[in-house]
Design a protein around this motif. Structure first.
Motif, PDB file in Angstrom:
ATOM      1  N   THR A  91       8.369  86.067  57.696  1.00  0.00           N
ATOM      2  CA  THR A  91       9.482  85.132  57.489  1.00  0.00           C
ATOM      3  C   THR A  91      10.053  84.600  58.792  1.00  0.00           C
ATOM      4  OG1 THR A  91      11.130  86.911  57.430  1.00  0.00           O
ATOM      5  CG2 THR A  91      10.091  86.287  55.341  1.00  0.00           C
ATOM      6  N   GLY A  92       9.631  85.168  59.916  1.00  0.00           N
ATOM      7  CA  GLY A  92      10.028  84.659  61.218  1.00  0.00           C
ATOM      8  C   GLY A  92      11.533  84.629  61.431  1.00  0.00           C
ATOM      9  N   LEU A  93      11.999  83.545  62.059  1.00  0.00           N
ATOM     10  CA  LEU A  93      13.413  83.415  62.406  1.00  0.00           C
ATOM     11  C   LEU A  93      14.285  83.294  61.164  1.00  0.00           C
ATOM     12  CD1 LEU A  93      15.385  83.266  64.758  1.00  0.00           C
ATOM     13  CD2 LEU A  93      15.013  80.781  64.829  1.00  0.00           C
ATOM     14  N   ALA A  94      13.757  82.683  60.106  1.00  0.00           N
ATOM     15  CA  ALA A  94      14.532  82.569  58.870  1.00  0.00           C
ATOM     16  C   ALA A  94      14.867  83.946  58.310  1.00  0.00           C
ATOM     17  CB  ALA A  94      13.754  81.758  57.839  1.00  0.00           C
ATOM     18  N   GLY A  95      13.913  84.867  58.373  1.00  0.00           N
ATOM     19  CA  GLY A  95      14.166  86.227  57.906  1.00  0.00           C
ATOM     20  C   GLY A  95      15.186  86.942  58.768  1.00  0.00           C
ATOM     21  N   MET A  96      15.161  86.675  60.061  1.00  0.00           N
ATOM     22  CA  MET A  96      16.162  87.259  60.956  1.00  0.00           C
ATOM     23  C   MET A  96      17.561  86.750  60.601  1.00  0.00           C
ATOM     24  SD  MET A  96      14.368  87.176  64.710  1.00  0.00           S
ATOM     25  CE  MET A  96      12.686  87.730  64.969  1.00  0.00           C
ATOM     26  N   ARG A  97      17.662  85.447  60.364  1.00  0.00           N
ATOM     27  CA  ARG A  97      18.974  84.878  60.028  1.00  0.00           C
ATOM     28  C   ARG A  97      19.520  85.498  58.741  1.00  0.00           C
ATOM     29  NH1 ARG A  97      16.629  79.502  61.282  1.00  0.00           N
ATOM     30  NH2 ARG A  97      17.271  78.902  63.391  1.00  0.00           N
ATOM     31  N   GLU A  98      18.636  85.781  57.805  1.00  0.00           N
ATOM     32  CA  GLU A  98      19.069  86.410  56.555  1.00  0.00           C
ATOM     33  C   GLU A  98      19.652  87.795  56.823  1.00  0.00           C
ATOM     34  OE1 GLU A  98      17.079  87.794  52.305  1.00  0.00           O
ATOM     35  OE2 GLU A  98      16.140  86.191  53.470  1.00  0.00           O
ATOM     36  N   ILE A  99      19.012  88.548  57.705  1.00  0.00           N
ATOM     37  CA  ILE A  99      19.529  89.875  58.061  1.00  0.00           C
ATOM     38  C   ILE A  99      20.853  89.742  58.791  1.00  0.00           C
ATOM     39  CG2 ILE A  99      19.107  91.869  59.562  1.00  0.00           C
ATOM     40  CD1 ILE A  99      16.150  91.652  58.799  1.00  0.00           C
ATOM     41  N   TRP A 100      20.948  88.775  59.703  1.00  0.00           N
ATOM     42  CA  TRP A 100      22.203  88.583  60.425  1.00  0.00           C
ATOM     43  C   TRP A 100      23.352  88.261  59.471  1.00  0.00           C
ATOM     44  CZ3 TRP A 100      19.548  84.845  64.406  1.00  0.00           C
ATOM     45  CH2 TRP A 100      18.727  85.595  65.264  1.00  0.00           C
ATOM     46  N   MET A 147      14.456 100.764  69.236  1.00  0.00           N
ATOM     47  CA  MET A 147      13.262 101.581  69.393  1.00  0.00           C
ATOM     48  C   MET A 147      11.967 100.787  69.269  1.00  0.00           C
ATOM     49  SD  MET A 147      14.323 104.971  67.252  1.00  0.00           S
ATOM     50  CE  MET A 147      15.627 106.082  67.794  1.00  0.00           C
ATOM     51  N   GLN A 148      12.066  99.471  69.188  1.00  0.00           N
ATOM     52  CA  GLN A 148      10.866  98.628  69.045  1.00  0.00           C
ATOM     53  C   GLN A 148      10.706  97.797  70.298  1.00  0.00           C
ATOM     54  OE1 GLN A 148       9.029  98.217  65.806  1.00  0.00           O
ATOM     55  NE2 GLN A 148       7.444  97.404  67.138  1.00  0.00           N
ATOM     56  N   GLN A 149       9.636  98.042  71.022  1.00  0.00           N
ATOM     57  CA  GLN A 149       9.413  97.312  72.270  1.00  0.00           C
ATOM     58  C   GLN A 149       8.584  96.066  71.999  1.00  0.00           C
ATOM     59  OE1 GLN A 149       9.026  99.825  75.891  1.00  0.00           O
ATOM     60  NE2 GLN A 149       8.416 101.393  74.428  1.00  0.00           N
ATOM     61  N   SER A 150       9.242  95.086  71.408  1.00  0.00           N
ATOM     62  CA  SER A 150       8.586  93.801  71.165  1.00  0.00           C
ATOM     63  C   SER A 150       9.628  92.710  71.274  1.00  0.00           C
ATOM     64  CB  SER A 150       7.943  93.769  69.780  1.00  0.00           C
ATOM     65  OG  SER A 150       8.927  93.691  68.763  1.00  0.00           O
ATOM     66  N   LEU A 151       9.196  91.531  71.674  1.00  0.00           N
ATOM     67  CA  LEU A 151      10.126  90.413  71.816  1.00  0.00           C
ATOM     68  C   LEU A 151      10.713  90.034  70.459  1.00  0.00           C
ATOM     69  CD1 LEU A 151      11.380  88.501  73.840  1.00  0.00           C
ATOM     70  CD2 LEU A 151       9.437  86.950  73.505  1.00  0.00           C
ATOM     71  N   ARG A 152       9.914  90.124  69.401  1.00  0.00           N
ATOM     72  CA  ARG A 152      10.422  89.819  68.059  1.00  0.00           C
ATOM     73  C   ARG A 152      11.624  90.704  67.724  1.00  0.00           C
ATOM     74  NH1 ARG A 152       6.121  90.866  65.220  1.00  0.00           N
ATOM     75  NH2 ARG A 152       5.439  88.757  64.701  1.00  0.00           N
ATOM     76  N   ALA A 153      11.487  92.010  67.950  1.00  0.00           N
ATOM     77  CA  ALA A 153      12.584  92.924  67.634  1.00  0.00           C
ATOM     78  C   ALA A 153      13.797  92.666  68.527  1.00  0.00           C
ATOM     79  CB  ALA A 153      12.117  94.368  67.773  1.00  0.00           C
ATOM     80  N   SER A 154      13.550  92.335  69.782  1.00  0.00           N
ATOM     81  CA  SER A 154      14.671  92.070  70.689  1.00  0.00           C
ATOM     82  C   SER A 154      15.445  90.828  70.265  1.00  0.00           C
ATOM     83  CB  SER A 154      14.165  91.916  72.126  1.00  0.00           C
ATOM     84  OG  SER A 154      13.702  93.156  72.623  1.00  0.00           O
ATOM     85  N   VAL A 155      14.738  89.787  69.821  1.00  0.00           N
ATOM     86  CA  VAL A 155      15.424  88.595  69.315  1.00  0.00           C
ATOM     87  C   VAL A 155      16.241  88.962  68.076  1.00  0.00           C
ATOM     88  CG1 VAL A 155      15.090  86.323  68.284  1.00  0.00           C
ATOM     89  CG2 VAL A 155      13.771  86.988  70.308  1.00  0.00           C
ATOM     90  N   LEU A 156      15.654  89.755  67.182  1.00  0.00           N
ATOM     91  CA  LEU A 156      16.379  90.183  65.985  1.00  0.00           C
ATOM     92  C   LEU A 156      17.652  90.940  66.371  1.00  0.00           C
ATOM     93  CD1 LEU A 156      14.633  91.788  62.874  1.00  0.00           C
ATOM     94  CD2 LEU A 156      16.996  92.233  63.473  1.00  0.00           C
ATOM     95  N   SER A 157      17.575  91.736  67.424  1.00  0.00           N
ATOM     96  CA  SER A 157      18.736  92.548  67.832  1.00  0.00           C
ATOM     97  C   SER A 157      19.917  91.696  68.270  1.00  0.00           C
ATOM     98  CB  SER A 157      18.337  93.502  68.960  1.00  0.00           C
ATOM     99  OG  SER A 157      18.210  92.820  70.206  1.00  0.00           O
ATOM    100  N   LEU A 158      19.655  90.458  68.718  1.00  0.00           N
ATOM    101  CA  LEU A 158      20.728  89.623  69.250  1.00  0.00           C
ATOM    102  C   LEU A 158      21.776  89.278  68.199  1.00  0.00           C
ATOM    103  CD1 LEU A 158      18.674  87.145  71.487  1.00  0.00           C
ATOM    104  CD2 LEU A 158      20.112  89.066  72.234  1.00  0.00           C
ATOM    105  N   GLY A 159      21.388  89.244  66.940  1.00  0.00           N
ATOM    106  CA  GLY A 159      22.332  88.898  65.886  1.00  0.00           C
ATOM    107  C   GLY A 159      23.030  90.084  65.258  1.00  0.00           C
ATOM    108  N   LEU A 160      22.890  91.267  65.850  1.00  0.00           N
ATOM    109  CA  LEU A 160      23.534  92.471  65.321  1.00  0.00           C
ATOM    110  C   LEU A 160      24.709  92.848  66.204  1.00  0.00           C
ATOM    111  CD1 LEU A 160      20.244  94.501  64.687  1.00  0.00           C
ATOM    112  CD2 LEU A 160      21.507  93.118  63.023  1.00  0.00           C
TER     113      LEU A 160
END
Length: 356
Positions: free
Chosen positions: A69-78, A92-105
């Protein structure tokens, strides 16, 4: 600068999306946090497949992220967590995807790996880094988050949930007979090179069959895995193999692993699932360093050809390479011999199973 850590946290966020083996290795950290603070809320942001494995884990609220779901899925979680502020985010996830997701928390402090262990610039997205821990096993690297928060009892504990319908699913596959489970293939990713040979597995299966044990083969439904299963079965005596590749749910696979006399597999989810369930496990390691990624409770029963693979294909000694280096050579797993696998397996089958 290190930010202050919560002394008595009430709500923690665990961010670890994948993979199956890694999330199994992370569960002991969750259990350690729960023992230290019995009332703490733990929200775990996890991948879709990993959630299907971990669902029912006591005391944990899951938020599922489907990476497709990419960025749309992240926005839903945010949006779902916009009114939630965590005392700490355990990144605990060393990936750029997880780090971007973390920004909205929202979190009082974001804890990540020390710079030596950080990958994909993770340390740019955290405020508090772990103390260095060179040459750590994956499970110990996760446990460092609990250690950093001041948790005292770091004893590994899992207690994974297996529902009754999963156990029924497993019995439909295995029947009532004793069996050993073999999961012959790791994730069919490009240049993974973790798979052993069909001939090697067949030799192990024939040995078990000659000693009155059937083998259940498990795996995903990919073409590569199904073809491997067919090659193995063609080399074995009639009746020696029950081919369940692509034929179970993840919870059903857990139930099969829990009921097995032992498990044989390369570095992949099933060896860590077996470890979590305390099923005797023979891990097959040549391309991956077992000191970092072996099934934790069964490390002494790993068939370890990693040092030889490093010398043969990287032309270095194990002490000269970076911790966690993979040997990405298609012939590396051929260094494993069936006699070594059989010897470890026989030793495990002779031991009484500890149900702790």
């Amino acid at each position: 600068m290190k930010h202050p850590l919560p002394v008595h946290p009430t709500h923690l966020c665990v961010l670890r999306l994948s993979a199956l083996g890694d999330v199994c290795n992370l569960v002991p950290t969750v259990r350690a946090l729960q023992r230290q603070w019995p009332g703490v809320r733990i929200t775990w942001i996890v991948g879709k497949a990993e959630h299907s494995l971990l669902s029912g884990l006591s005391g944990v609220e899951f938020v599922v992220y489907d990476k497709s779901t990419g960025l749309a899925g992240m926005r839903e979680i945010w949006r779902a967590l916009k009114d939630t502020r965590f005392d700490a985010l355990l990144h605990m996830q060393q990936s750029l995807r997880a780090s971007v997701l973390s920004l909205g928390l929202r979190a009082g402090v974001r804890i990540g790996y020390d710079k030596a262990r950080s990958k994909d610039w993770q340390h740019w997205f955290t405020q508090h880094q772990l103390a260095p821990h060179p040459r750590a096993h994956v499970l110990e690297s996760f446990m460092d988050f609990a250690r950093e928060l001041g948790v005292e009892d770091l004893t590994p504990e899992w207690d994974l949930a297996i529902p009754d319908d999963a156990r029924r699913e497993a019995r439909e596959v295995s029947g009532e007979q004793d069996y050993v489970l073999i999961s012959p293939c790791a994730n069919p990713r490009l240049r993974n090179f973790r798979n052993w040979s069909a001939e090697g597995y067949a030799a192990v299966i024939e040995h078990l069959w000659n000693h009155g044990l059937v083998t259940v083969m498990s795996g995903g439904g990919s073409t590569q895995e199904r073809e491997m299963g067919a090659r193995i079965q063609a080399l074995c005596s009639e009746g020696a193999v029950v081919d369940a590749i692509g034929g179970t749910s993840l919870k059903g696979l857990m139930a099969l692993i829990d009921g097995a006399r032992a498990v044989v597999a390369p570095d992949s989810g099933p060896v860590h699932m077996a470890n979590a369930l305390n099923t005797p496990t023979v891990g097959l390691y040549a391309t991956t360093n077992p000191q970092r990624a072996a099934p934790y409770r069964w490390r002494e029963h790993v068939v370890n050809r990693y040092p030889e693979a490093v010398r043969t294909y990287l032309h270095k000694s194990p002490d000269e390479i970076v911790w966690g280096t993979r040997v990405r050579h298609p012939d590396a797993m051929s260094l494993i011999h069936a006699d070594d696998v059989i010897a470890h397996l026989d030793a495990l089958l002779m031991e009484p199973r500890d149900e702790a």
